[in-house]
Scaffold this active site. Structure first.
Site, PDB file in Angstrom:
ATOM      1  N   ARG A 124      30.886  40.687  39.664  1.00  0.00           N
ATOM      2  CA  ARG A 124      29.486  41.122  39.743  1.00  0.00           C
ATOM      3  C   ARG A 124      29.240  41.984  40.976  1.00  0.00           C
ATOM      4  O   ARG A 124      28.348  42.819  40.986  1.00  0.00           O
ATOM      5  CB  ARG A 124      28.560  39.902  39.691  1.00  0.00           C
ATOM      6  N   LYS A 161      41.393  30.490  43.302  1.00  0.00           N
ATOM      7  CA  LYS A 161      41.437  29.828  41.995  1.00  0.00           C
ATOM      8  C   LYS A 161      42.523  28.756  42.008  1.00  0.00           C
ATOM      9  O   LYS A 161      43.482  28.852  42.784  1.00  0.00           O
ATOM     10  CB  LYS A 161      41.789  30.860  40.910  1.00  0.00           C
TER      11      LYS A 161
HETATM   12  N1  BES Z   1      37.473  36.851  36.346  1.00  0.00           N
HETATM   13  C1  BES Z   1      36.733  35.667  36.391  1.00  0.00           C
HETATM   14  C2  BES Z   1      36.161  35.237  35.026  1.00  0.00           C
HETATM   15  C3  BES Z   1      37.147  34.903  33.950  1.00  0.00           C
HETATM   16  C4  BES Z   1      37.433  33.578  33.657  1.00  0.00           C
HETATM   17  C5  BES Z   1      37.736  35.891  33.201  1.00  0.00           C
HETATM   18  C6  BES Z   1      38.320  33.272  32.644  1.00  0.00           C
HETATM   19  C7  BES Z   1      38.621  35.579  32.171  1.00  0.00           C
HETATM   20  C8  BES Z   1      38.905  34.274  31.890  1.00  0.00           C
HETATM   21  C9  BES Z   1      35.556  35.826  37.354  1.00  0.00           C
HETATM   22  O1  BES Z   1      35.759  36.703  38.401  1.00  0.00           O
HETATM   23  C10 BES Z   1      35.321  34.477  37.955  1.00  0.00           C
HETATM   24  O2  BES Z   1      36.188  33.994  38.620  1.00  0.00           O
HETATM   25  N2  BES Z   1      34.147  33.914  37.710  1.00  0.00           N
HETATM   26  C11 BES Z   1      33.823  32.623  38.205  1.00  0.00           C
HETATM   27  C12 BES Z   1      32.390  32.655  38.681  1.00  0.00           C
HETATM   28  C13 BES Z   1      31.984  31.456  39.497  1.00  0.00           C
HETATM   29  C14 BES Z   1      32.709  31.449  40.813  1.00  0.00           C
HETATM   30  C15 BES Z   1      30.494  31.503  39.708  1.00  0.00           C
HETATM   31  C16 BES Z   1      33.988  31.616  37.062  1.00  0.00           C
HETATM   32  O3  BES Z   1      33.755  31.961  35.921  1.00  0.00           O
HETATM   33  O4  BES Z   1      34.407  30.499  37.344  1.00  0.00           O
HETATM   34 ZN    ZN Z   2      36.714  35.815  40.090  1.00  0.00          ZN
END
Ligand code: BES
Ligand code: ZN
Ligand code: ZN
Length: 487
Positions: free
Chosen positions: A332, A258
């Site tokens: 997921r 991230k």
């Molecule tokens: N934990 C995150 C989602 C999230 C985002 C939770 C903001 C709380 C606040 C999840 O694991 C994630 O990183 N999802 C990605 C998915 C993408 C890589 C398809 C996302 O939402 O960017």
């Molecule tokens: Zn994630």
């Protein structure tokens, strides 16, 4: 902090400060008796506007209507306002729109949720002076409500709000303290205290039963992944429910790392798991005629030489293969295995709850829970529980075109969509691949990425964790038990 009910007129109750609610800017009520002072203070009675008349020890707050949501928020604003004042006891009359029990619930929840203040990491925590709030049986409309009828409502509301704060406490803890193993200890402590059954499985078990997706996510972490299974049982259950919570004690994104701003607050990625623990606490304290299973996949998504990688192919518990195209779509993967585990318990319904996608916040805004599933009837029932509990919730619909976007050329399915649109729904469609045909209409997915955690206070929530989903799920379980009774 205690909240009690007294079968006395408001003016017969002794307290350090009286709370008076001004409804829709209408000052014409005998409890509103400081007109001159209020004028001097330029108090208009706008929503959540506060005026404290210090000499009289009376505090006024405005609301637009007596809806349970506004009442809950007003109580929380009063609590927040009084956090740095030195009143020890408060009293308030009974406000409600239609039913007294609804008013008691809203006031109790508002005060308990509003007084919450997480200070575990402060060397000099602030003292909260307020020790008790007394609700009078004298109602706003002049009638008296016998407390006998409201006692159970008050007790249950306090237990539910306490469980929300318990959830907030877990989410707010940092990843160095709140590791997957620590989460399992919290579950065990809760089980002991509230007479729940508990099983905790480590990585050896996960390997043995083929839960390779959760194992992959945890590979770079020094903390081993844990599968936590709590059970609440009752003598004559009307229904059997499995709750599944995403318990990422930290989500760095893994090798698909991230960005710095997006990584910040990712301690909140255990909010689904923490909500499941909160629900288990609440239902075991209020007692409910349901058998409820809480299944939690607790794991940390880190980087290192053992990291799982984009290009990996994983075999989940149900044998399906997953092409990993992004290690940040890890929730997921964890849920895939946990949903298979939950199905084996043969429940009537399965609900998963997770901070799953940023896309859900893009779709609905950051205050609303996204609900997804194949049964619009079931979706409706949880939306109804949203209205009852005051948690905002909206439905995101599946369609056959979105389903095609998670096809993989190498494995059975890809862990990300080939399109950058509709990410909350494609994530849910991915989860649905781990629900067997006969359970398709008995499963709901809740995405709480928006409301679970915020770096600003909102409504009756403080800075940080909100405990999203706890009140909603308790309400839904209660309604399911009630409906079954009518059948
Ligand atoms: N934990 C995150 C989602 C999230 C985002 C939770 C903001 C709380 C606040 C999840 O694991 C994630 O990183 N999802 C990605 C998915 C993408 C890589 C398809 C996302 O939402 O960017
Ligand atoms: Zn994630
Ligand atoms: Zn995540």
């Amino acid at each position: 902090m205690k909240i009690t009910f007294e079968d006395k007129k408001l003016n017969q109750i002794k307290a350090d400060c009286e709370i008076i609610v001004v409804i829709d800017k209408n000052f014409d009520h005998h409890w509103v008796r400081d007109g001159v002072d209020l004028k001097v203070l330029n108090f208009k009675g706008k929503a959540n506007e506060i005026a404290l008349i210090l000499e009289k020890k009376r505090l006024y707050i405005g609301v637009e209507s007596l809806s349970h949501d506004e009442l809950r928020e007003a109580a929380a604003f009063v609590a927040r306002f009084l956090a740095d004042k030195s009143f020890v006891s408060l009293k308030i009359g009974l406000y409600f729109k239609k039913e007294a029990s609804e008013g008691v619930k809203a006031l109790a929840e508002g005060f308990v949720l509003g007084f919450y203040n997480f200070q575990q990491y402060k060397t000099k925590p602030e003292k909260l002076f307020v020790e008790k709030v007394i609700i009078s049986s004298e109602a706003f409309d002049g009638k008296f409500i016998d407390s006998k009828f409201l006692k159970k409502t008050l007790d249950d509301s306090l237990k539910i709000a306490g469980a929300v704060n318990f959830t907030r406490d877990i989410v707010n803890q940092i990843p160095a303290d709140l590791t997957p193993l620590r989460l399992s200890v919290i579950a065990k402590e809760l089980a002991k205290k509230n007479s729940l059954e508990v099983k905790v499985y480590g990585e050896e078990y996960l390997k043995k039963v083929g839960m390779n997706a959760i194992l992959a996510v945890g590979k770079a972490s020094p903390y081993p992944a844990q599968l936590i299974h709590l059970t609440y049982k009752t003598k004559k259950p009307k229904i059997k429910i499995a709750l599944v919570g995403k318990g990422l004690t930290y989500d760095s994104g893994g090798l698909s790392l991230k960005s710095s701003p997006n990584m910040l607050t990712m301690k909140c990625d255990k909010s689904g798991a923490s909500a499941v623990l909160g629900v288990m606490k609440a239902i075991s304290e209020i007692g409910i005629e349901a058998e409820v299973h809480g299944v939690i996949g607790a794991v940390e998504n880190m980087i290192g030489q053992h990291s799982f990688k984009p290009d990996d192919v994983l075999r989940a518990k149900n044998g399906k293969t997953i092409e990993v195209r992004n290690t940040d779509a890890e929730g997921r993967l964890v849920l895939a295995d946990c949903l298979c585990y939950a199905e084996e318990l043969k429940p009537d319904f399965i609900i998963d709850i997770a901070t799953l996608t940023g896309a859900c916040m893009v779709a609905l805004g950051e205050y609303t829970i996204g609900v997804m599933g194949h049964s619009s009837e079931l979706n409706k029932s949880i939306m109804q529980a949203g209205d009852e509990s005051g948690e905002l919730i909206a439905e995101l619909p599946f369609n056959r075109f979105l389903k095609k976007l998670i096809k993989s050329e190498v494995a059975d399915i890809s862990n990300i969509s080939s399109s950058s649109y509709g990410g909350a729904i494609t994530a849910a469609i991915f989860l649905s691949e781990f629900i067997s045909e006969k359970y398709k209409d008995k499963w709901i997915h809740l995405d709480i990425a928006g409301p679970a955690y915020k770096e600003i206070a909102w409504g009756y929530h403080p800075y940080g964790a909100s405990g999203a989903g706890v009140r909603l799920l308790v309400e839904w379980i209660k309604s399911k038990v009630e409906n079954d009774r009518l059948d």
